[in-house]
Design a protein around this motif. Structure first.
Motif, PDB file in Angstrom:
ATOM      1  N   LEU A  66       0.818  -1.206   0.000  1.00  0.00           N
ATOM      2  CA  LEU A  66       0.000   0.000   0.000  1.00  0.00           C
ATOM      3  C   LEU A  66       0.857   1.264   0.000  1.00  0.00           C
ATOM      4  N   THR A  67       1.989   1.202   0.702  1.00  0.00           N
ATOM      5  CA  THR A  67       2.890   2.357   0.733  1.00  0.00           C
ATOM      6  C   THR A  67       3.445   2.642  -0.661  1.00  0.00           C
ATOM      7  N   ILE A  68       3.851   1.597  -1.344  1.00  0.00           N
ATOM      8  CA  ILE A  68       4.391   1.752  -2.703  1.00  0.00           C
ATOM      9  C   ILE A  68       3.321   2.250  -3.656  1.00  0.00           C
ATOM     10  N   GLN A  69       2.089   1.779  -3.463  1.00  0.00           N
ATOM     11  CA  GLN A  69       0.986   2.169  -4.342  1.00  0.00           C
ATOM     12  C   GLN A  69       0.291   3.439  -3.883  1.00  0.00           C
ATOM     13  N   ASP A  70       0.905   4.162  -2.959  1.00  0.00           N
ATOM     14  CA  ASP A  70       0.391   5.442  -2.492  1.00  0.00           C
ATOM     15  C   ASP A  70      -1.006   5.315  -1.899  1.00  0.00           C
ATOM     16  N   GLY A  71      -1.231   4.236  -1.151  1.00  0.00           N
ATOM     17  CA  GLY A  71      -2.480   4.083  -0.444  1.00  0.00           C
ATOM     18  C   GLY A  71      -3.628   3.566  -1.271  1.00  0.00           C
ATOM     19  N   LYS A  72      -3.418   3.283  -2.560  1.00  0.00           N
ATOM     20  CA  LYS A  72      -4.500   2.781  -3.399  1.00  0.00           C
ATOM     21  C   LYS A  72      -4.736   1.308  -3.079  1.00  0.00           C
ATOM     22  N   SER A  73      -5.905   1.020  -2.572  1.00  0.00           N
ATOM     23  CA  SER A  73      -6.203  -0.307  -2.060  1.00  0.00           C
ATOM     24  C   SER A  73      -6.764  -1.203  -3.155  1.00  0.00           C
ATOM     25  N   ILE A  74      -5.956  -2.141  -3.626  1.00  0.00           N
ATOM     26  CA  ILE A  74      -6.400  -3.138  -4.598  1.00  0.00           C
ATOM     27  C   ILE A  74      -6.681  -4.426  -3.823  1.00  0.00           C
ATOM     28  N   GLU A  75      -7.896  -4.944  -3.969  1.00  0.00           N
ATOM     29  CA  GLU A  75      -8.301  -6.093  -3.168  1.00  0.00           C
ATOM     30  C   GLU A  75      -7.391  -7.295  -3.382  1.00  0.00           C
ATOM     31  N   GLN A  76      -6.958  -7.878  -2.266  1.00  0.00           N
ATOM     32  CA  GLN A  76      -6.119  -9.062  -2.262  1.00  0.00           C
ATOM     33  C   GLN A  76      -6.819 -10.151  -1.438  1.00  0.00           C
ATOM     34  N   PRO A  77      -6.509 -11.400  -1.678  1.00  0.00           N
ATOM     35  CA  PRO A  77      -7.127 -12.451  -0.858  1.00  0.00           C
ATOM     36  C   PRO A  77      -6.668 -12.371   0.589  1.00  0.00           C
ATOM     37  N   ALA A  78      -7.555 -12.697   1.518  1.00  0.00           N
ATOM     38  CA  ALA A  78      -7.200 -12.792   2.934  1.00  0.00           C
ATOM     39  C   ALA A  78      -6.724 -14.220   3.211  1.00  0.00           C
ATOM     40  N   LEU A  79      -5.648 -14.353   3.969  1.00  0.00           N
ATOM     41  CA  LEU A  79      -5.048 -15.665   4.206  1.00  0.00           C
ATOM     42  C   LEU A  79      -4.899 -16.014   5.679  1.00  0.00           C
ATOM     43  N   ASP A  80      -4.786 -14.994   6.532  1.00  0.00           N
ATOM     44  CA  ASP A  80      -4.391 -15.249   7.916  1.00  0.00           C
ATOM     45  C   ASP A  80      -5.371 -16.135   8.672  1.00  0.00           C
ATOM     46  N   GLY A  81      -6.654 -16.019   8.363  1.00  0.00           N
ATOM     47  CA  GLY A  81      -7.629 -16.847   9.067  1.00  0.00           C
ATOM     48  C   GLY A  81      -7.356 -18.324   8.901  1.00  0.00           C
ATOM     49  N   LEU A  82      -6.980 -18.732   7.693  1.00  0.00           N
ATOM     50  CA  LEU A  82      -6.659 -20.136   7.437  1.00  0.00           C
ATOM     51  C   LEU A  82      -5.391 -20.546   8.174  1.00  0.00           C
ATOM     52  N   LEU A  83      -4.414 -19.647   8.244  1.00  0.00           N
ATOM     53  CA  LEU A  83      -3.180 -19.940   8.966  1.00  0.00           C
ATOM     54  C   LEU A  83      -3.464 -20.172  10.446  1.00  0.00           C
ATOM     55  N   LEU A  84      -4.337 -19.359  11.031  1.00  0.00           N
ATOM     56  CA  LEU A  84      -4.645 -19.490  12.453  1.00  0.00           C
ATOM     57  C   LEU A  84      -5.390 -20.789  12.752  1.00  0.00           C
ATOM     58  N   VAL A  85      -6.343 -21.149  11.881  1.00  0.00           N
ATOM     59  CA  VAL A  85      -7.075 -22.401  12.074  1.00  0.00           C
ATOM     60  C   VAL A  85      -6.115 -23.585  12.026  1.00  0.00           C
ATOM     61  N   THR A  86      -5.211 -23.571  11.051  1.00  0.00           N
ATOM     62  CA  THR A  86      -4.236 -24.654  10.920  1.00  0.00           C
ATOM     63  C   THR A  86      -3.308 -24.700  12.128  1.00  0.00           C
ATOM     64  N   LEU A  87      -2.888 -23.543  12.589  1.00  0.00           N
ATOM     65  CA  LEU A  87      -1.988 -23.472  13.739  1.00  0.00           C
ATOM     66  C   LEU A  87      -2.661 -24.030  14.985  1.00  0.00           C
ATOM     67  N   LEU A  88      -3.917 -23.662  15.219  1.00  0.00           N
ATOM     68  CA  LEU A  88      -4.622 -24.158  16.389  1.00  0.00           C
ATOM     69  C   LEU A  88      -4.777 -25.682  16.328  1.00  0.00           C
ATOM     70  N   TRP A  89      -5.105 -26.194  15.150  1.00  0.00           N
ATOM     71  CA  TRP A  89      -5.219 -27.650  15.000  1.00  0.00           C
ATOM     72  C   TRP A  89      -3.902 -28.352  15.305  1.00  0.00           C
ATOM     73  N   LEU A  90      -2.806 -27.805  14.815  1.00  0.00           N
ATOM     74  CA  LEU A  90      -1.503 -28.426  15.023  1.00  0.00           C
ATOM     75  C   LEU A  90      -1.101 -28.368  16.497  1.00  0.00           C
ATOM     76  N   ILE A  91      -1.396 -27.252  17.149  1.00  0.00           N
ATOM     77  CA  ILE A  91      -1.095 -27.124  18.574  1.00  0.00           C
ATOM     78  C   ILE A  91      -1.849 -28.177  19.380  1.00  0.00           C
ATOM     79  N   LEU A  92      -3.137 -28.310  19.100  1.00  0.00           N
ATOM     80  CA  LEU A  92      -3.943 -29.295  19.815  1.00  0.00           C
ATOM     81  C   LEU A  92      -3.424 -30.718  19.577  1.00  0.00           C
ATOM     82  N   ARG A  93      -3.026 -30.991  18.345  1.00  0.00           N
ATOM     83  CA  ARG A  93      -2.516 -32.321  18.016  1.00  0.00           C
ATOM     84  C   ARG A  93      -1.273 -32.646  18.834  1.00  0.00           C
ATOM     85  N   VAL A  94      -0.338 -31.712  18.899  1.00  0.00           N
ATOM     86  CA  VAL A  94       0.913 -31.958  19.618  1.00  0.00           C
ATOM     87  C   VAL A  94       0.662 -32.091  21.116  1.00  0.00           C
TER      88      VAL A  94
END
Length: 419
Positions: A371-399
């Protein structure tokens, strides 16, 4: 809650205190340099000059309105947008809604007593310092490792001047004091009224684990702070807050909302093309799973440290409003869990846990730089972090589940041998 003895499971584990110490020092030096540069930039800024709007600017504008006596107007979209445009001189990347409870509005009021640069420095440096001290107290020998894994989260929170260090500290103090200092835990948990959606899982833990003194203290903090805000701002502040919350919820379901820095499953589904109603259903399902993980940890009689760590990770998965700058709370969960995860997990599991933790913050940091390089122009990108957190929680519980089961089997075998 009884403690499951797991010291023998998986061997002593790798010693990371020395291995990661130099890397952690570089991260902390880098944070100090960025903090000084950000402060210098804000301090040298003159009215009329164009610059990117920071999250901290919203805090500062609200603080100014508190002292001017018309703070209720920040809860209305058009008026708050105009205040931001007047402050920065352009309408790029403005924050349309102020949805914080009146308690946070009151909390930020002192920020306006100093110039914006000095105010930014004291707020960010102060909350960062408390957060790091809290992590150090929690994480034991894994502090250096935690700092390295959180490096992107620390940087992106610092860049925006957000309140993630503050909320991370409050959740961290709650977890640190829950078992031995229930009143202190209740005070810090009650202060999470400034962002209540981020304290749900930890609050559920306190209820299910029957930490009644903590629960009652937290409720008293919420009640007394609400009364104080009413006395200072008047009853109209609550109707303004509710109006902003409703309008923001409507906006969240619209096509105009940008989700790429959100860490919720709702954001993932919306950027994947699902309707708002289906995305909300998906978010509700994940919230149920996350809270079930907390209940499961208590039911299986996990050590309090494990259950609290799971609660800190799970609490980020409850609300569709969670963002990457809220991830310092993830750091609290990992600080609680890593001393045992590094010992109980296999090499591949450790690598996956480290990678998921690091990437959860790195994606948001990448978006900030984009966003800094693009001068604040917001071009929609996919959200990913939610999937990372779900996977992380599953792995923690497994261990942890495997480690607890092996520890119980070993304990039973020893008892039978002695018998």
């Amino acid at each position: 809650m009884s403690e499951v003895r797991v010291r023998q499971v998986g061997g002593p584990g790798p010693d990371f205190s020395g291995k990661w110490a130099m890397g952690a020092r570089f991260v902390l030096y880098g944070l100090a340099i960025v903090l000084v540069l950000m402060t210098a930039s804000l301090s040298s800024w003159q009215a009329g000059q164009f610059r990117h709007l920071l999250d901290f600017d919203a805090f500062y504008i609200v603080a100014q309105r508190v002292w001017l006596g018309d703070v209720a107007q920040v809860y209305y979209f058009d008026q708050f947008a105009k205040l931001q445009i007047d402050a920065i001189g352009r309408d790029i990347n403005i924050f349309g809604y102020w949805t914080y409870p009146p308690q946070f509005t009151l909390l930020v009021a002192p920020l306006a007593l100093l110039p914006v640069g000095a105010s930014y420095f004291l707020f960010v440096a102060g909350t960062l310092g408390v957060y790091l001290l809290t992590l150090r107290a929690i994480s034991k020998s894994c502090f250096a490792l935690v700092v390295i894994l959180l490096a992107p989260v620390l940087l992106l929170t610092l860049f925006g001047g957000q309140n993630g260090f503050l909320t991370g500290s409050l959740i961290g103090v709650t977890c640190l004091t829950m078992e031995r200092k229930p009143i202190a835990a209740g005070l810090s948990l009650g202060m999470m009224v400034i962002k209540p959606h981020l304290a749900v899982a930890v609050g559920i833990y306190a209820l299910l684990a029957r930490r009644w003194m903590t629960v009652m203290t937290a409720m008293a903090v919420v009640l007394l702070s609400s009364i104080l805000c009413t006395l200072l701002f008047g009853t109209s502040i609550w109707s303004a807050f509710l109006t902003s919350s409703h309008d923001s919820a409507v906006f969240l379901g619209s096509e105009r909302f940008h989700f790429f820095r959100s860490i919720s499953l709702y954001a993932i589904m919306r950027t994947a093309g699902f309707s708002a109603s289906l995305a909300f259903l998906g978010q509700a399902a994940v919230a149920v799973v996350a809270l079930s993980a907390v209940a499961f940890a208590i039911y299986r009689d996990f050590p309090a440290r494990w259950s609290l760590g799971i609660s800190a990770v799970a609490t980020l998965m409850i609300s569709p409003y969670a963002y990457d700058y809220d991830l310092p709370i993830l750091g609290v969960g990992m600080a609680l869990l890593l001393p045992d995860l590094t010992r109980l997990a296999t090499g591949g599991e450790r690598a996956a846990i480290y990678g998921l933790t690091f990437m959860s913050g790195f994606y948001g940091l990448f978006q900030i730089l984009r966003l800094t390089i693009q001068d604040g122009k917001s071009i929609e990108q996919p959200a990913l972090d939610g999937l990372l957190l779900v996977t992380l929680l599953w792995l923690i519980l497994r261990v942890l589940l495997r480690g607890a089961d092996e520890a119980r089997r070993n304990s039973r075998d020893r008892a039978e041998a002695v018998g």
